[in-house]
Scaffold this motif. Structure first.
Motif, PDB file in Angstrom:
ATOM      1  N   GLN C 291      22.103 -47.267  26.786  1.00 37.94           N
ATOM      2  CA  GLN C 291      20.960 -48.115  25.807  1.00 37.94           C
ATOM      3  C   GLN C 291      21.401 -49.040  26.506  1.00 37.94           C
ATOM      4  O   GLN C 291      22.285 -49.899  26.568  1.00 37.94           O
ATOM      5  CB  GLN C 291      21.306 -47.295  24.283  1.00 37.94           C
ATOM      6  N   TRP C 292      19.906 -50.204  26.055  1.00 34.55           N
ATOM      7  CA  TRP C 292      20.278 -51.493  27.102  1.00 34.55           C
ATOM      8  C   TRP C 292      21.042 -52.278  26.016  1.00 34.55           C
ATOM      9  O   TRP C 292      22.074 -53.738  26.613  1.00 34.55           O
ATOM     10  CB  TRP C 292      18.534 -52.672  26.589  1.00 34.55           C
ATOM     11  N   ASN C 293      21.182 -52.375  24.509  1.00 33.14           N
ATOM     12  CA  ASN C 293      21.877 -53.473  23.712  1.00 33.14           C
ATOM     13  C   ASN C 293      23.239 -52.867  23.280  1.00 33.14           C
ATOM     14  O   ASN C 293      24.801 -52.912  22.449  1.00 33.14           O
ATOM     15  CB  ASN C 293      21.828 -52.982  22.701  1.00 33.14           C
ATOM     16  N   ARG C 297      28.373 -54.231  21.230  1.00 35.58           N
ATOM     17  CA  ARG C 297      29.654 -53.427  20.516  1.00 35.58           C
ATOM     18  C   ARG C 297      30.465 -52.883  21.498  1.00 35.58           C
ATOM     19  O   ARG C 297      31.413 -53.120  20.901  1.00 35.58           O
ATOM     20  CB  ARG C 297      28.855 -52.280  19.286  1.00 35.58           C
TER      21      ARG C 297
END
Ligand SMILES: Nc1ncnc2c1ncn2[C@@H]1O[C@H](COP(=O)(O)OP(=O)(O)O)[C@@H](O)[C@H]1O
Ligand SMILES: [Mg+2]
Lengths: 429, 254, 368
Positions: C291-293, C297
């Motif tokens: 996922q792009w983000n 994290r």
């Protein structure tokens, strides 16, 4: 969606005309057709929607918006408001920053819609977290908000959710928010009953995605599963960005869980969890709510690995006698693959708004009221008195703005699709 | 810049007695808006030991850093073996054969003594001669042979100075720039370091060295330049400067 | 001259070290330096035993394995953070996004091979040989692409700011991070992007003490350990590795030794990013979607790992990654998964307060 938007009305109108000419026009969507006393109406009425139509919610939000568009197209085609035209403003509350529905953007959209005096009613929002941000704004502006999908009970029932202050969502004290879908008290009770009685689960491990919807559903599931006689081993709340649930699933295995309940949306891990259950060897059943009934589930858990999960959602109206006519209506304007369970909900919500607008125009002697505030409040009064047979069944609202219709679909995953196996009525709560 | 005459016109330097190895012509250096060097011109002949003395903040270190390419001159020219080098990067200048034992030693403190020396020879490929150079350093500084496996950061000040000089030697330079090699050392160590400097010079390495404490430097060097607030105040044979009353008062504490 | 007492201070040019009271500076850290690793190990053992008594030894063992496996991914990312910080004292916020981007590279290269008639989606799961062939193709090409990305970022965004105040490149790094995330969001969409690596590495390799260890666990762990030790050997022994260490310790002195700083720093970015690329490839195989983000994290957790191990220290970064992985998994079971991020960042604060040089950060007195 945006590239298509110019073609769609034309294609839609042509297709609808053909359907009407063949005499197969469904009754769904209303009892009236034609302008009935509004032939002399002049001017225009503007309605709007606010749904998440890009990012992680593009599929489900976009399919819902198509339903809303289909209702507008149908009303335009059949000249529901006689000589008056219907303008439609679609808003998208999925932000680039969040990559999905964003309460901050929803609030911004709602300010734009309420400060536009032409707008008399809004269909939306899709997500309860967005509703919390939008409701006070709409309420102060006396604007109707009619949600096709919000299921958080705190939006309508004061005291039902510790994390939602229902009264602050209605600063004027008046009810201006309605929804045509049941709330999560009913869904949680229903999920618990299915898990206990039909899946024979006794020991549940609960994960939620920390959002208003997911946590709310998980909390009600927990409450009713215990009431039914089950044991809740643990209930953890993990952020939507979590990609690795193995620590929790391994723990669940160690605790001997026979059910994994996920309260959350697919973008936040429904499919990932289901696939990782197999990775860690957790053989429990999987149960979830309507947020999981989403094609994204199978992107995250593809092939046969994705088979065998359960989730409740809005019943697939197209499989009921009331909703049978929806699919051809939708397919006339949009690709069938974009249709989602909420498409008929989007349609019916917009149709209720437009029916209310029509009733106000008729009361007003066939003219568009000039005072925006009183127009809006009259629309709300008409919506409150709705008795409507739509594609999703019969709809009336109680004094809180909730629908009295509590039908659920139980879905199971197979071959990369969610298939409805039965329609259940929620137990009384 | 206007052609304002300097308050003290430096004596015109004596004609090079030997062929110049390094030459600075009219160097101006700025740190931001502050001018640190004003029209510095000097030369170092092949085989010479030349001293650059002056009080704290006079611009001595800046001069050496300009030669090494760590600082860019705004005006002027640095020539090494008759070619301009002030446009080159510091690492290229180092490879031309200019070794620099900088102010504050600047050792690689988490590397061993041996590795520090190895880094001094980083750009060399002639591994056969390299071995001789390690030997030469260890012969000049027997302490370093004993401590070759120890981290440089844990050495005493004198030992660190030895590593700094040894590291500069490992590049097998033709010109060595030494920035206050005696700073903070006991008199006995100062004498030892200077003995090594003379030996390095005797082996054919030209030396340009900086000292604040000028006596040792002037006793060792053939010629010297005296710097004051960014410019050359005086220059001449070291022996003459030792006798100059002004120099004695200002830099020798007499 | 101020005493250099911390490892981090040792890479600062003279005159920039904090002039702190020597006594206060010496006593407390020396106590915590000894106590910190002991407390940490005791805590880990205690957590393990607690899980073993409540859920059984096999579950505890499985959780340990889960922690090591996720920790291996953190470790591979942490290596790049620690290398870049070590050499230019920049917290390269874009590094986590280079990781994510590389996972997309791994997916795209798989598709690219399809153009040449090589269907990795079917070849890899078909047989062990097919899998090895695919890995032998994908590892170098993904790592190369990741490395080039890192080098480009350094060249375009950081090099010109090398002499600027520390805040400038830090803000730029945050900017690059947002830029990369924006590009990935636009190109690959917001939702989890399927990696289509189903069944690439499957099945149980062996069972140790009742804990089934699957082949994909083996792949992730051996990639991390292998690359970590290869990197350590490279930095210790090779010419370029020595140039990196020298540049990290004293840039001017490195220049005076004839080291090409620009090339050395570029090489550091290349290697750090290539390692993130290797991590990204094994991630995309293990989790089968990206996922792009993701990088935000993972990046910040890996950075914590680097600090825990001792920023600038390669073995430390690896160790920190594994420790953070295990601590977060154990902590999730004992305190509840909602505490996972809190546990990781509490760790960061504790380390920064009591042991700022990290577990393996050396203290080298500089007796100037
Ligand atoms: N990095 C720097 N930035 C700004 N000013 C500097 C810097 N280094 C030296 N200076 C200034 O330049 C002048 C010359 O310094 P320096 O060359 O170190 O003198 P010296 O070595 O003779 O003591 C001094 O006024 C000093 O304050
Ligand atoms: Mg100086």
């Amino acid at each position: 969606m945006h590239t298509k938007s110019r073609l769609i009305p034309i294609l839609g109108a042509v297709a609808l005309a053909l359907v009407a000419a063949c005499g197969t026009s469904s009754t769904g969507g209303g009892t009236t057709s034609g302008g009935g006393g509004l032939a002399g109406c002049t001017g225009s009425v503007t309605v709007a929607s606010d749904l998440p139509t890009s990012g992680g919610d593009a599929a489900i939000g976009g399919g819902t918006e198509n339903g809303v568009r289909a209702a507008v197209l149908k009303a335009q085609q059949e000249k529901l408001l006689g000589g008056c035209t219907i303008n439609y403003i679609p808003k998208n509350d999925a932000s680039v920053a969040k990559g999905e529905h964003d309460p901050a953007l929803g609030a911004q959209n709602m300010i734009a819609l309420t400060t536009n005096p032409a707008v008399v009613g809004v269909v939306g929002p899709f997500n309860s977290s967005v509703a919390i941000a939008e409701m006070p704004i709409a309420n102060r502006a006396g604007m109707l908000l009619l949600s096709p999908a919000n299921t958080n009970p705190g939006l309508t029932i004061a005291g039902s959710r510790p994390d939602v202050d229902t009264n602050s969502l209605r600063p004027t004290g008046k009810v201006t928010y309605y929804r045509i879908i049941w709330n999560d008290i009913a869904q949680g009770a229903d999920d618990a009953q299915i898990s206990y009685k039909e899946l024979n689960a006794r020991k549940a491990y609960i994960i939620d995605d920390q959002e208003a919807y997911g946590k709310g559903l998980a909390d009600f599931f927990e409450k009713y599963f215990k009431q039914d006689g089950g044991t809740v081993l643990k209930h953890v709340a993990l952020p939507g960005t979590t990609k690795d649930f193995k620590a929790q699933l391994t723990e669940a295995k160690g605790l001997g869980a026979d059910l994994l309940f996920f309260g959350g949306v697919a973008a936040n891990g429904s499919g990932i969890i289901y696939c990782q259950m197999k990775d860690v060897g957790l053989t429990a059943k999987y149960m979830s709510g309507d947020g999981t009934v989403d094609p994204q589930f199978f992107k995250d858990c593809a092939g046969t690995n994705g088979d065998g999960a359960y989730a409740t959602s809005a019943p697939d109206a197209t499989k009921t006698s009331a909703g049978a006519g929806f699919t051809p209506l939708y397919d006339a304007s949009f690709a069938d693959s974009s249709r989602v369970v909420y498409s008929p909900y989007g349609y019916d919500a917009m149709r209720i708004v437009l029916n209310a607008v029509k009733a106000v125009l008729v009361d007003n002697g066939g003219k568009v009221p000039t005072d925006s505030a009183s127009f809006r409040s009259k629309v709300i009064a008409k919506v409150a008195a709705t008795k409507y047979d739509g594609f999703v069944g019969h709809i009336e609202f109680d004094q809180n703005g909730d629908t009295t219709n509590h039908a659920f679909g139980l879905y199971s995953s197979k071959g990369g699709q969610w298939t409805q196996s039965e329609v259940v009525q929620a137990p009384p709560v | 810049m206007s052609a304002q005459p300097l308050p003290v016109e430096p004596e015109s330097p004596p004609e090079p007695a030997v062929e110049p190895l390094l030459e600075l012509r009219g160097i101006d250096v700025y740190y931001g808006r502050v001018q640190a060097l004003r029209g510095i011109s000097l030369y170092v002949g092949k085989g010479e030991i030349v001293a650059l003395i002056g009080s704290n903040g006079a611009g001595k270190t800046t001069t050496l850093r300009t030669i090494s390419g760590l600082v860019r001159p705004a005006r002027g020219e640095v020539r090494f073996e008759d070619a301009p080098i002030h446009q080159l990067g510091a690492e290229q200048i180092a490879r031309l054969g200019i070794g620099h034992a900088p102010e504050g030693r600047r050792l690689f403190s988490r590397m061993t003594v041996r590795e520090n020396l190895e880094m001094g020879a980083f750009s060399r490929r002639d591994t056969r001669r390299l071995r001789e150079d390690y030997e030469r350093v260890y012969t000049l500084f027997p302490r370093l042979r004993e401590r070759r496996g120890q981290l440089a950061g844990s050495l005493s000040g004198g030992e660190q100075q030895m590593v700094a000089i040894g590291r500069a030697m490992m590049g097998h330079p033709r010109l060595m720039l030494l920035d206050e090699p005696s700073l903070g050392l006991s008199p006995i160590l100062v004498e030892a370091i200077y003995q090594v400097i003379r030996e390095i010079n005797a082996d054919g390495t030209t030396v340009l060295l900086i000292e604040q404490n000028a006596l040792m430097a002037l006793n060792t060097a053939r010629r010297a330049y005296v710097m004051e607030t960014g410019s050359i105040a005086t220059s001449g044979p070291a022996s003459e400067l030792l006798d100059s009353p002004e120099v004695q008062r200002a830099y020798l504490g007499m | 001259m101020a005493q250099k007492t911390t490892d981090a201070a040792a890479v600062l040019p003279p005159g920039r070290q904090p002039r702190l009271d020597a006594l206060r500076l010496r006593l407390l850290p020396q106590l915590t330096a000894r106590a910190f690793p002991i407390i940490l190990v005791t805590a880990l053992v205690g957590m393990f035993l607690r899980i073993a008594t409540t859920s059984g030894g096999e579950i505890a063992g499985e959780q340990l394995k889960n922690g090591l496996q996720i920790g291996a991914i953190y470790a591979l990312i942490a290596l790049g953070y620690t290398m870049v910080y070590g050499i230019i004292e920049l917290i390269n916020f874009a590094h986590g996004d280079v990781f994510t981007l590389s996972a997309f590279y791994a997916i795209l290269f798989g598709q690219l091979f399809g153009f040449f008639g090589l269907n990795v989606t079917t070849l890899a799961p078909s047989s062990a040989g097919g899998l090895i062939a695919c890995l032998l193709l994908l590892f170098p090409i993904t790592m190369l692409a990741a490395g080039i990305t890192g080098v480009l970022i350094e060249r375009v965004a950081y090099r010109r700011l090398r002499q600027s105040p520390r805040l400038a490149p830090l803000i730029t790094a945050v900017g690059v991070s947002f830029l990369l995330e924006g590009v990935m969001f636009a190109k690959f969409g917001a939702a989890n992007y399927p990696a289509r690596k189903d069944g690439w590495v499957h099945g149980t390799a062996f069972t140790a003490g009742g804990v089934p260890v699957r082949w994909n666990d083996v792949l992730v762990l051996s990639t991390a350990l292998g690359l970590m030790f290869a990197l350590q050997a490279f930095v210790r022994g090779s010419r370029l590795g020595k140039a990196m260490r020298a540049t990290a310790q004293d840039r001017d002195a490195a220049l005076l030794s004839g080291i090409n700083i620009n090339r050395t720093i570029a090489a550091t970015f290349f290697i750090g990013s290539a390692l993130a690329g290797a991590g990204a490839l094994v991630y995309s195989i293990y989790y089968n979607s990206v996922q792009w983000n993701l990088g935000f994290r993972y990046g910040i957790i890996a950075f914590t790992a680097a600090v825990l191990g001792g920023i600038g220290n390669i073995v430390g970064a690896g160790l920190g990654g594994f420790l953070i992985g295990v601590i977060s998994v154990f902590g999730s079971q004992l305190l509840g998964g909602e505490w996972e991020n809190s546990i990781v960042f509490a760790m960061l604060i504790i380390v920064l307060t009591f042991r700022p040089v990290g577990l393996l950060g050396m203290r080298v007195p500089d007796r100037a």
